[in-house]
Design an enzyme around this catalytic site. Structure first.
Site, short mmCIF file in Angstrom:
data_model
loop_
_atom_site.label_atom_id
_atom_site.label_comp_id
_atom_site.label_asym_id
_atom_site.label_seq_id
_atom_site.Cartn_x
_atom_site.Cartn_y
_atom_site.Cartn_z
CB CYS A 99 -0.89 -0.03 1.24
SG CYS A 99 -1.74 1.54 1.53
CB CYS A 103 -4.99 6.21 -3.02
SG CYS A 103 -3.65 5.15 -3.47
CB THR A 190 -3.93 4.53 4.90
OG1 THR A 190 -4.82 3.45 5.15
CG2 THR A 190 -2.89 4.10 3.90
CD GLU A 256 -3.40 1.02 7.19
OE1 GLU A 256 -4.26 1.89 7.40
OE2 GLU A 256 -3.04 0.67 6.05
CG HIS A 291 -10.05 4.47 -0.72
ND1 HIS A 291 -8.92 5.07 -1.24
CD2 HIS A 291 -9.59 3.54 0.16
CE1 HIS A 291 -7.84 4.53 -0.69
NE2 HIS A 291 -8.22 3.61 0.16
CE1 TYR A 295 -8.51 0.46 -1.10
CE2 TYR A 295 -9.18 -1.73 -0.45
CZ TYR A 295 -8.69 -0.49 -0.12
OH TYR A 295 -8.38 -0.20 1.18
CB CYS A 298 -3.57 -0.25 -5.08
SG CYS A 298 -4.82 -0.80 -3.89
CD GLU A 446 -5.88 -1.99 2.55
OE1 GLU A 446 -6.33 -0.85 2.67
OE2 GLU A 446 -5.94 -2.64 1.49
FE1 SF4 Z 1 -3.33 1.78 -0.13
FE2 SF4 Z 1 -4.62 0.83 -2.24
FE3 SF4 Z 1 -5.86 2.44 -0.50
FE4 SF4 Z 1 -3.96 3.36 -2.19
S1 SF4 Z 1 -5.97 2.52 -2.75
S2 SF4 Z 1 -4.18 3.83 -0.03
S3 SF4 Z 1 -2.55 1.64 -2.23
S4 SF4 Z 1 -5.06 0.37 -0.10
FE FE Z 2 -6.68 1.05 1.85
#
Ligand code: SF4
Ligand code: FE
Length: 488
Positions: A99, A103, A190, A256, A291, A295, A298, A446
């Protein structure tokens, strides 16, 4: 301004964080072996803005005319911007295998951008202009922003104002001439210890009784009254052992933090919601949609590294050509690409909000994230299946390096003769780090709870689906309603 990764890391040294880890206050947190990999992961977002091959994804137009900004501080002006976001996140997942944290701030920026516009329209406030001013400052200095939404919530069956302890949701405790004072805590935030600012948002829909909990604002991470308590990750103390094999992913990791806000003062120019409880639901849903879209970038990116590691282990074990191994690795590719397909789909189907920025398709973004609560588990299961039991029984790096017993490990843990034992060791610990925790924090948990637990997506999927339309289709085809006449 586009900072380099080095400039970003140097800028963190100027912060005065009140940060605790393993029972101690950390003074030099930038060089702390447990924390530094997570800083490196964010630094990659700065690095890609300077690499010619990734610049088209990692750099965007600033709010300041004629200037550029890092994508992570940008406002999405088209569906193409949403698509580029997903492509950048996949690339970053590939380059860090964890991660990269930034983001959350990007998604908070866009959710607050559009929501403040609509609050102003209804209530005659001036939040949107304030927010834009603050964002220009962030863009100009290329600061790292952490979005802060999740409250600790106490009794989940009760609203914020009904809790036995009023601080279990972040709330306004004082109104002053020059600003407000807030109190409460944000859980598992995060990358907040690697950020310059945090963007506070409410955690759920609110009613009038919860007015004091409907608050959004920007605060420096080292403001007075803030304590940051670093979250543990499985196997985190391996990073303190000084080696570079047992950690698995030596360079990068997630982060985190439990954030305590103990009477933190926020000046009015950094307050973007103050009691407009009727808009807390909108802000939460918009942030969640961004968000959940994220995902789809990422997770396939991190998945690519896991697939590569798994295929390598199959090579090192001499089983790569076995049909069931090839079948399982293809299945892993299918899972990762399906997630990417969902991330792209909700981006291409995005729409313009009243403020002018773009939002991904809500239904498809929720479908994306619901798949993320499942597919990474399956990816991990297949990786563990192919990697073999040694994944959880390898002797330590110290034994491997030991002058007397090291030779036994080297001899007996070898796979195919042309691959050194150390190579096999390294690939095993990488898979271990990715599937059991440590780097993400865990590709699994996560994926389950980040951006909202699965039930939150189910609720949104139900809300966004026109069941009456689907039932009408079925009634017509079944001949219960008049059938469609194809000749007209
Ligand atoms: Fe982390 Fe993925 Fe959330 Fe970006 S989108 S903060 S990489 S978990
Ligand atoms: Fe996340």
């Amino acid at each position: 301004m586009l900072r380099t990764s080095k400039e970003y890391i140097d800028s963190l040294r100027r912060l005065n964080l009140n940060l605790y880890l393993l029972g101690e206050k950390v003074e030099n947190w930038v060089d702390h072996p447990i924390i530094r990999p997570s800083i490196n992961a964010i630094a990659m977002t700065y690095k890609l803005a300077h690499e010619p091959e990734s610049q088209s994804l990692a750099v965007a137009d600033s709010l300041i005319k004629g200037e550029k900004t890092n994508k992570f501080n940008s406002v999405f002006k088209s569906t193409d911007d949403l698509v580029k976001k997903i492509k950048l996140q996949r690339l970053l997942g590939q380059r860090t295998a964890c991660c990269f944290q930034r983001c959350v701030g990007m998604d908070a920026i866009n959710a607050i951008f559009s929501t403040t516009y609509e609050i102003d329209q209804k209530h005659g406030t001036e939040y949107h202009a304030r927010f834009k001013e603050w964002l220009k400052y962030i863009q100009k200095n290329d600061l790292c922003v952490s979005g802060a939404m999740t409250d600790v919530k106490g009794n989940r069956g009760l609203a914020p104002s009904e809790q036995a302890d009023p601080d279990l949701f972040v709330h306004i405790v004082e109104r002053r001439k020059d600003g407000i004072v807030i109190k409460g805590a944000k859980a598992h935030q995060t990358g907040v210890a690697n950020a310059h600012y945090m963007l506070i948002m409410p955690t759920m829909r609110m009613r009038e009784a919860d007015k004091d909990y409907a608050v959004s604002c920007a605060i420096p991470t080292d403001a007075e009254g803030i304590s940051l308590i670093y979250g543990r990750q499985p196997c985190d103390t391996r990073k303190l052992e000084g080696g570079d094999i047992d950690v698995g992913n030596y360079g990068f990791g997630g982060q985190e933090v439990l954030v305590i806000l103990d009477n933190v003062f926020v000046p009015w120019e950094r307050v973007f919601m103050y009691g407009e409880f009727d808009f807390s639901g909108m802000l939460v849903e918009r942030f969640a949609t961004y968000h959940r879209q994220s995902y789809g970038g990422c997770k396939p990116g991190v998945g690519d590294v896991l697939i590569g590691a798994t295929a390598s282990m199959a090579d090192y074990n001499g089983v790569r050509k076995a049909s069931h191994i090839r079948d399982k690795i293809s299945e892993m590719v299918h899972l990762a690409e399906t997630l990417y397909g969902c991330g792209l789909a909700c981006s291409y189907e995005g729409f313009k909000t009243a403020s002018g920025n773009y939002q991904p398709d809500i239904l498809l973004a929720n479908v994306c994230k619901l798949n993320v609560t499942r597919f990474p588990y399956e990816l991990c299961r297949l990786a563990e299946d192919i990697a073999g039991g040694l994944l959880v029984t390898t002797p330590s790096e110290k034994d491997f390096r030991h002058p007397l017993i090291g030779k036994y490990i080297d001899k007996y843990l070898k796979g195919v003769p042309n691959v050194p034992t150390e190579t096999r060791y390294r690939m095993l610990t990488l898979i271990h780090a990715m599937t059991m925790g440590l780097v993400s924090p865990s590709y699994r948990t996560e994926s389950m709870h980040g951006a909202g637990s699965p039930q939150a997506q189910k609720i949104m999927i139900e809300r966004e689906t026109n069941f009456e339309y689907k039932q009408k289709l079925a009634r017509s085809i079944a001949g219960i309603d008049p059938r469609e006449d194809v000749l007209t």
